[in-house]
Design a protein around this motif. Structure first.
Motif, PDB file in Angstrom:
ATOM      1  N   GLN A 143       0.889  -1.252  -0.110  1.00  0.00           N
ATOM      2  CA  GLN A 143      -0.006   0.052   0.026  1.00  0.00           C
ATOM      3  C   GLN A 143       0.757   1.114  -0.079  1.00  0.00           C
ATOM      4  O   GLN A 143       0.633   2.106  -0.745  1.00  0.00           O
ATOM      5  CB  GLN A 143      -0.913  -0.104   1.207  1.00  0.00           C
ATOM      6  CG  GLN A 143      -2.037   1.273   1.235  1.00  0.00           C
ATOM      7  CD  GLN A 143      -2.790   1.325   2.594  1.00  0.00           C
ATOM      8  OE1 GLN A 143      -2.671   0.389   3.467  1.00  0.00           O
ATOM      9  NE2 GLN A 143      -3.774   2.022   2.751  1.00  0.00           N
ATOM     10  N   TYR A 144       2.037   1.217   0.977  1.00  0.00           N
ATOM     11  CA  TYR A 144       2.831   2.551   1.019  1.00  0.00           C
ATOM     12  C   TYR A 144       3.409   2.663  -0.354  1.00  0.00           C
ATOM     13  O   TYR A 144       3.475   3.881  -1.039  1.00  0.00           O
ATOM     14  CB  TYR A 144       3.768   2.122   1.863  1.00  0.00           C
ATOM     15  CG  TYR A 144       5.022   3.195   1.688  1.00  0.00           C
ATOM     16  CD1 TYR A 144       5.000   4.272   2.620  1.00  0.00           C
ATOM     17  CD2 TYR A 144       6.066   2.864   1.085  1.00  0.00           C
ATOM     18  CE1 TYR A 144       6.048   5.283   2.662  1.00  0.00           C
ATOM     19  CE2 TYR A 144       7.155   3.926   0.780  1.00  0.00           C
ATOM     20  CZ  TYR A 144       7.096   5.068   1.791  1.00  0.00           C
ATOM     21  OH  TYR A 144       8.169   5.931   1.693  1.00  0.00           O
ATOM     22  N   GLY A 195       8.939   1.581  10.754  1.00  0.00           N
ATOM     23  CA  GLY A 195       9.227   2.871  11.054  1.00  0.00           C
ATOM     24  C   GLY A 195       9.553   3.460   9.969  1.00  0.00           C
ATOM     25  O   GLY A 195       9.340   4.556   9.670  1.00  0.00           O
ATOM     26  N   HIS A 196      10.474   3.064   8.859  1.00  0.00           N
ATOM     27  CA  HIS A 196      11.231   3.841   7.939  1.00  0.00           C
ATOM     28  C   HIS A 196       9.911   3.943   6.799  1.00  0.00           C
ATOM     29  O   HIS A 196       9.671   5.049   6.490  1.00  0.00           O
ATOM     30  CB  HIS A 196      12.327   3.121   7.523  1.00  0.00           C
ATOM     31  CG  HIS A 196      13.012   3.688   6.145  1.00  0.00           C
ATOM     32  ND1 HIS A 196      13.148   5.028   6.364  1.00  0.00           N
ATOM     33  CD2 HIS A 196      13.393   3.379   5.079  1.00  0.00           C
ATOM     34  CE1 HIS A 196      13.982   5.389   5.218  1.00  0.00           C
ATOM     35  NE2 HIS A 196      14.008   4.412   4.438  1.00  0.00           N
ATOM     36  N   THR A 197       9.400   2.855   6.389  1.00  0.00           N
ATOM     37  CA  THR A 197       8.154   2.833   5.739  1.00  0.00           C
ATOM     38  C   THR A 197       7.037   1.924   6.361  1.00  0.00           C
ATOM     39  O   THR A 197       7.764   1.219   7.228  1.00  0.00           O
ATOM     40  CB  THR A 197       8.509   2.377   4.327  1.00  0.00           C
ATOM     41  OG1 THR A 197       8.597   1.132   4.349  1.00  0.00           O
ATOM     42  CG2 THR A 197       9.614   2.978   3.308  1.00  0.00           C
ATOM     43  N   THR A 198       5.959   1.967   5.823  1.00  0.00           N
ATOM     44  CA  THR A 198       4.938   1.272   6.952  1.00  0.00           C
ATOM     45  C   THR A 198       5.190  -0.054   6.769  1.00  0.00           C
ATOM     46  O   THR A 198       4.819  -0.935   7.553  1.00  0.00           O
ATOM     47  CB  THR A 198       3.540   1.842   6.656  1.00  0.00           C
ATOM     48  OG1 THR A 198       3.379   1.732   5.125  1.00  0.00           O
ATOM     49  CG2 THR A 198       3.254   3.308   7.038  1.00  0.00           C
ATOM     50  N   GLY A 199       5.688  -0.509   5.671  1.00  0.00           N
ATOM     51  CA  GLY A 199       5.962  -2.076   5.834  1.00  0.00           C
ATOM     52  C   GLY A 199       7.385  -2.312   5.637  1.00  0.00           C
ATOM     53  O   GLY A 199       7.689  -3.724   5.203  1.00  0.00           O
ATOM     54  N   LEU A 239      12.189  13.858   7.016  1.00  0.00           N
ATOM     55  CA  LEU A 239      11.789  13.597   5.447  1.00  0.00           C
ATOM     56  C   LEU A 239      11.525  12.000   5.058  1.00  0.00           C
ATOM     57  O   LEU A 239      10.901  11.872   4.104  1.00  0.00           O
ATOM     58  CB  LEU A 239      12.840  14.090   5.016  1.00  0.00           C
ATOM     59  CG  LEU A 239      13.023  15.917   4.791  1.00  0.00           C
ATOM     60  CD1 LEU A 239      14.432  16.080   4.190  1.00  0.00           C
ATOM     61  CD2 LEU A 239      11.835  16.486   3.934  1.00  0.00           C
ATOM     62  N   ALA A 240      12.419  11.183   5.920  1.00  0.00           N
ATOM     63  CA  ALA A 240      12.560   9.939   5.403  1.00  0.00           C
ATOM     64  C   ALA A 240      11.601   8.877   5.946  1.00  0.00           C
ATOM     65  O   ALA A 240      11.391   7.710   5.489  1.00  0.00           O
ATOM     66  CB  ALA A 240      14.074   9.449   5.543  1.00  0.00           C
ATOM     67  N   ASP A 241      11.305   9.057   7.554  1.00  0.00           N
ATOM     68  CA  ASP A 241      10.706   8.035   8.232  1.00  0.00           C
ATOM     69  C   ASP A 241       9.110   8.254   8.285  1.00  0.00           C
ATOM     70  O   ASP A 241       8.724   9.279   8.536  1.00  0.00           O
ATOM     71  CB  ASP A 241      11.387   8.068   9.517  1.00  0.00           C
ATOM     72  CG  ASP A 241      12.727   7.601   9.410  1.00  0.00           C
ATOM     73  OD1 ASP A 241      13.034   6.975   8.381  1.00  0.00           O
ATOM     74  OD2 ASP A 241      13.662   8.172  10.165  1.00  0.00           O
ATOM     75  N   SER A 242       8.435   7.001   8.232  1.00  0.00           N
ATOM     76  CA  SER A 242       6.981   7.154   8.254  1.00  0.00           C
ATOM     77  C   SER A 242       6.427   7.223   9.759  1.00  0.00           C
ATOM     78  O   SER A 242       5.422   7.934  10.087  1.00  0.00           O
ATOM     79  CB  SER A 242       6.281   6.034   7.949  1.00  0.00           C
ATOM     80  OG  SER A 242       6.508   5.773   6.319  1.00  0.00           O
ATOM     81  N   ASP A 243       7.370   6.598  10.619  1.00  0.00           N
ATOM     82  CA  ASP A 243       6.959   6.595  11.993  1.00  0.00           C
ATOM     83  C   ASP A 243       8.069   6.362  12.980  1.00  0.00           C
ATOM     84  O   ASP A 243       8.507   5.483  13.407  1.00  0.00           O
ATOM     85  CB  ASP A 243       6.011   5.327  12.328  1.00  0.00           C
ATOM     86  CG  ASP A 243       5.506   5.301  13.767  1.00  0.00           C
ATOM     87  OD1 ASP A 243       5.990   6.169  14.688  1.00  0.00           O
ATOM     88  OD2 ASP A 243       4.513   4.711  13.973  1.00  0.00           O
TER      89      ASP A 243
END
Length: 287
Positions: A143-144, A195-199, A239-243
Motif C-alpha cells: 500500500q505504501y 518505522g522507515h516505511t509502513t511495511g 523527511l525519510a521516516d513514516s513513524d
C-alpha cells in the motif's frame, strides 16, 4: 550528540533454527552513492564522506532461493532522474544483480522472488533486470509503495509484475510482535519493522554453522546507529521516516541484539565484509 538510552541486552535463548546444510548467503554489490556522515547519523561529520552500499543478498536454500533487495539496475540513471533534486547524490555503478547472477552461471529459475526490505528506489532499481521473478512484499509495504511519492521508481519497475504478498501469522520473534518463517525451519524469518516505511522489514538468517545475520534495511543507514545508539538527524528522519517513534523502538530492539548476530544495515558497506561474493563455483553448488 545525544545517544539513545542503552537497552538491556537480550538474555533469552535465541530462537530455534534448523537451517539445511547447504544454506548459504552471498553479497551482490551493484554500486554506491555518496553521503556525508552528518546526513546519515546524528553527530556525524560533514568531513566524513560515506559510500552508501546499493546491494542485494542472495539466500540459497534447497527449497528455493531469495534475493534480499535488488540494488541498482541497468536503468539507474533514469531512476535517479525521477528523484527530487535535493536527494540526488553522486553515484558509482557496478554490475547489476542480473549480470552477476548470469556471469556466475546461476539458474534464475531457482529464485522464489526478490524480498524487499522496503520499496525505495535504491532497493528496487535492479528489479528492471529481473522480470519473471516475483516481488515479495507485505500488505503494508504494498500500500505504501502504491501511493507514496518515494514509490515512483518501484511503480515503474514493477508494472505488470507478479507480487507475492506474505503476512505475519507466526509467533513473536526476538522482541518483535509477529513473524513469518519463510521455509518453516527457522533459517529465514521476516519481521515487520514499519518505522522507515509502513511495511519495512528485517530479515533474520541463520547459517548451518551457527552464525546469525539480521538484514535491517534502512532501520539505520550506517552501523553507527547500532554501535553509537544514534538516530538519523532530525530533519532527515522527518523527511525519510513514516513513524520515527516506532523506528526508535525497533532500533533499540536491534541494539539489544548486537553481539549475538551480525547486523547489516542495507547501506553500510563494511557490514557486508564477511559475506562472500557469488562465484561460478558457488553458483554450481546451488544446482
Amino acid at each position: 550528540m545525544s545517544s539513545l538510552p542503552k537497552p538491556a541486552a537480550w538474555t533469552h535463548p535465541l530462537p530455534v533454527a534448523h537451517p539445511p546444510a547447504d544454506l548459504a548467503i552471498y553479497h551482490l554489490p551493484t554500486g554506491t552513492y555518496e553521503t556525508r556522515a552528518a546526513l546519515a547519523v546524528r553527530g556525524g561529520s560533514f568531513r566524513d564522506k560515506r559510500h552508501f552500499a546499493a546491494s542485494a543478498v542472495l539466500i540459497r536454500h534447497p527449497e528455493g532461493d531469495l534475493l534480499i533487495d535488488a540494488g541498482f539496475g541497468a536503468g539507474v540513471a533514469a531512476h535517479v532522474a525521477l528523484l527530487p533534486r535535493f536527494v540526488r547524490a553522486p553515484y558509482q555503478v557496478g554490475r547489476t544483480v542480473r549480470e552477476q547472477l548470469d556471469d556466475a552461471g546461476y539458474d534464475r529459475g531457482r529464485l522464489l522472488g526478490v524480498l524487499l526490505t522496503h520499496s525505495h528506489w535504491d532497493h528496487t532499481s535492479g528489479l528492471d533486470g529481473l522480470r519473471g521473478t516475483p516481488i515479495w512484499m507485505n500488505a503494508n509495504e504494498r500500500q505504501y509503495a502504491a501511493t507514496d511519492p518515494d514509490g515512483k521508481v518501484f511503480r515503474q519497475v514493477s508494472q505488470g509484475r507478479e507480487i507475492h504478498e506474505y503476512g505475519f501469522a507466526d509467533q513473536p520473534y526476538l522482541g518483535f510482535d509477529s513473524s513469518y518463517d519463510v521455509h518453516g525451519d527457522g533459517s529465514v524469518v521476516i519481521v515487520l519493522a514499519g518505522g522507515h516505511t509502513t511495511g519495512s522489514v528485517i530479515v533474520f538468517v541463520t547459517l548451518p554453522a551457527g552464525p546469525r545475520y539480521a538484514f535491517i534495511g534502512d532501520l539505520t543507514w550506517q552501523i553507527d546507529g547500532i554501535r553509537r545508539r544514534v538516530e538519523r538527524p532530525w530533519l532527515l528522519s522527518k523527511l525519510a521516516d513514516s513513524d520515527p517513534g516506532r523506528l526508535r523502538q525497533d532500533l533499540l530492539r536491534m541494539i539489544a541484539l548486537d553481539g549475538l548476530m551480525r547486523i547489516v544495515p542495507a547501506h553500510d558497506l563494511g557490514s557486508y565484509d564477511d559475506i562472500p561474493l557469488l562465484t561460478r563455483e558457488a553458483a554450481a553448488r546451488s544446482h
